[in-house]
Motif scaffolding. Structure first.
Motif, PDB file in Angstrom:
ATOM      1  N   GLU A  41      -3.770   7.903   0.352  1.00 33.11           N
ATOM      2  CA  GLU A  41      -3.354   8.180   1.724  1.00 33.11           C
ATOM      3  C   GLU A  41      -4.166   7.372   2.723  1.00 33.11           C
ATOM      4  O   GLU A  41      -3.658   6.934   3.758  1.00 33.11           O
ATOM      5  CB  GLU A  41      -3.498   9.683   2.015  1.00 33.11           C
ATOM      6  CG  GLU A  41      -2.536  10.570   1.229  1.00 33.11           C
ATOM      7  CD  GLU A  41      -1.091  10.237   1.543  1.00 33.11           C
ATOM      8  OE1 GLU A  41      -0.790   9.883   2.721  1.00 33.11           O
ATOM      9  OE2 GLU A  41      -0.260  10.282   0.637  1.00 33.11           O
TER      10      GLU A  41
ATOM     11  N   LYS B 217      -2.767   3.941   2.722  1.00 38.39           N
ATOM     12  CA  LYS B 217      -1.499   3.941   3.422  1.00 38.39           C
ATOM     13  C   LYS B 217      -1.695   3.894   4.932  1.00 38.39           C
ATOM     14  O   LYS B 217      -1.013   3.161   5.659  1.00 38.39           O
ATOM     15  CB  LYS B 217      -0.676   5.182   3.051  1.00 38.39           C
ATOM     16  CG  LYS B 217      -0.040   5.132   1.672  1.00 38.39           C
ATOM     17  CD  LYS B 217       0.816   6.389   1.458  1.00 38.39           C
ATOM     18  CE  LYS B 217       1.469   6.384   0.094  1.00 38.39           C
ATOM     19  NZ  LYS B 217       2.317   7.569  -0.114  1.00 38.39           N
ATOM     20  N   SER B 218      -2.635   4.675   5.383  1.00 34.76           N
ATOM     21  CA  SER B 218      -2.925   4.752   6.804  1.00 34.76           C
ATOM     22  C   SER B 218      -3.459   3.422   7.321  1.00 34.76           C
ATOM     23  O   SER B 218      -3.082   2.943   8.390  1.00 34.76           O
ATOM     24  CB  SER B 218      -3.906   5.872   7.098  1.00 34.76           C
ATOM     25  OG  SER B 218      -4.255   5.913   8.451  1.00 34.76           O
TER      26      SER B 218
END
Length: 480
Positions: free
Chosen positions: A472, A475-476
């Motif tokens: 995550e 992804k960010s």
């Protein structure tokens, strides 16, 4: 070339032009930026003769500069000639070799006719002297016949009958003046017969031999050359003496930056221009999709959405400034209405590869020399595979790490050495990503363009690879 003053002096120009035209052309080339080695050009003609002075930069190679000037100005000129010549009363268009052959045939015939004429004249003279030699044996008899003949018209017939000679010989003898009937005169004339016989024999041999006729022609040409010849004002240069400088040498080489936008605009900007104004000007709704540096001597390959490759030489494309919008590739390359350029490659030696990634998870590594052509072709069809949608295209000099993302949830880091190279442009490549149903390869980028604390976590040393789930945090960071 005057190395002390960095000046080239031109003292001879072609007959077909003049100094004003040459100087104006050089000035226009300098203003257009096509020749950057010249500081000044001027006419220095004086009583000593013609002279064009060209001041050049210290770093200039004068030999290469002169070849540029010969190629781009009237300093070197050529023209074609239409030799329309009458041969035997009929006009014919001929080249130099044919003209020389026909001229030799003409001169041979002239000499043969002249020789035939000389034989005729000398034979006539020999015939007269032969008759004279007959009356020389009894000159008193001839005088007596002439003196005792009552009628003038009977003199010739009486001489013919008495000495067994023909009318021409008798007429010649009758016309001899009385003062010439001395022994010395008659002997001198009769002695000419031997020389005449030799001359006639020699002329007959000339008539039978073309080689002897040609020797006469050569001797005549030598005499004409001695009498009228003047030193040549121009030089005849053999092909072996001509220095052949490749076109690549004459092309000015300098670093450039190439820019491709999403709306199909293209810019070729010299790096020197970017120093003063680096800000790029593009349309409001447009964006730059590719930007890289190369040199002016490079060959460019434009890959399109229609699986075509368009080739162009960088030096043939116009330089532009960062403030301009650039050139519209649809017009520049004559693209179809719904065709656009997705990638540009630049090469000077056709080494390295083109890397293509497709939506179906396959990648193809095509050798650059697959796009090299012996002829100057402008368009190559089937430049890459059309089996699946193209999502990535990039030129690479050598194998490198790339990052492939599947559906924004999984990714794989791999080295392109795992992808076997292929010389077939339309190769569909090999599977590098394992895809599930309704799953696609969505993005490929250079490994350094993906931000991660642990990039090696995504590394795969074998293909095809299922990849690893993207964290995550990554992804960010990468806006996935």
């Amino acid at each position: 070339y005057d190395s002390k003053n960095n000046c080239i002096e031109i003292t001879e120009i072609p007959y077909t032009t003049n100094m004003e035209v040459i100087i104006e052309k050089i000035i226009s080339l300098v203003k257009a930026g096509k020749i950057k080695d010249i500081n000044d050009v001027r006419d220095e003609t004086d009583l000593n003769g013609l002279k064009i002075a060209i001041d050049v930069k210290k770093t200039t190679n004068p030999e290469i500069l002169m070849h540029k000037l010969f190629a781009q100005t009237p300093l070197s000129d050529r023209f074609s000639c239409n030799f329309n010549i009458l041969v035997n009363g009929h006009p014919r268009v001929m080249g130099i070799k044919t003209i020389l052959d026909e001229w030799v045939k003409f001169r041979v015939e002239c000499v043969r006719r002249q020789t035939k004429f000389d034989i005729k004249k000398k034979s006539e003279k020999l015939h007269l002297l032969t008759g004279l030699s007959k009356i020389f044996l009894d000159i008193d008899k001839a005088i007596k016949i002439i003196r005792l003949t009552e009628e003038d018209s009977q003199v010739i017939p009486n001489l013919m009958e008495a000495f067994k000679i023909d009318e021409i010989q008798a007429d010649y003898i009758a016309e001899i003046k009385l003062r010439n009937l001395n022994k010395q005169y008659l002997l001198n004339r009769i002695n000419e017969t031997d020389d005449l016989k030799k001359e006639i024999e020699n002329l007959n041999e000339i008539m039978k031999s073309d080689d002897k006729i040609k020797q006469i022609i050569c001797s005549e040409l030598k005499e004409i050359s001695k009498k009228f010849g003047k030193p040549r004002r121009t030089d005849i240069v053999g092909e072996a003496e001509i220095v052949d400088i490749p076109d690549e040498v004459l092309i000015e080489d300098y670093p450039i930056r190439l820019i491709l936008t999403d709306h199909n605009y293209f810019k070729k900007i010299p790096l020197t221009s970017l120093r003063s104004s680096p800000e790029q000007n593009i349309k409001e709704d447009d964006k730059i999709i590719q930007e890289f540096e190369t040199v002016n001597k490079a060959e460019l390959i434009f890959f399109s959405t229609k699986f075509n490759a368009y080739k162009a030489k960088a030096h043939e494309l116009n330089d532009c400034k960062a403030s301009s919008l650039g050139e519209y590739l649809t017009n520049l390359l004559s693209l179809e209405e719904d065709e656009s350029i997705v990638c540009i490659a630049a090469t000077t030696n056709y080494e390295g590869y083109m890397l293509f990634a497709f939506e179906n998870g396959k990648m193809a590594k095509i050798t650059m020399d697959s796009y090299a052509t012996k002829v100057n072709r402008k368009k190559l069809v089937n430049a890459y595979s059309n089996k699946s949608k193209l999502i990535f295209a990039k030129q690479i000099e050598a194998d490198k790490d790339i990052f492939a993302i599947r559906d924004t949830d999984k990714a794989v880091l791999l080295n392109t050495s795992l992808i076997s190279e292929n010389a077939t442009k339309s190769s569909s490549g090999i599977q590098v990503c394992v895809l599930k149903k309704n799953s696609w390869l969505t993005k490929v980028l250079d490994s350094q363009n993906f931000e991660s604390d642990d990039l090696e976590y995504y590394r795969s040393k074998k293909i095809p690879s299922a990849g690893h789930f993207i964290s995550e945090k990554d992804k960010s960071r990468n806006k996935l």
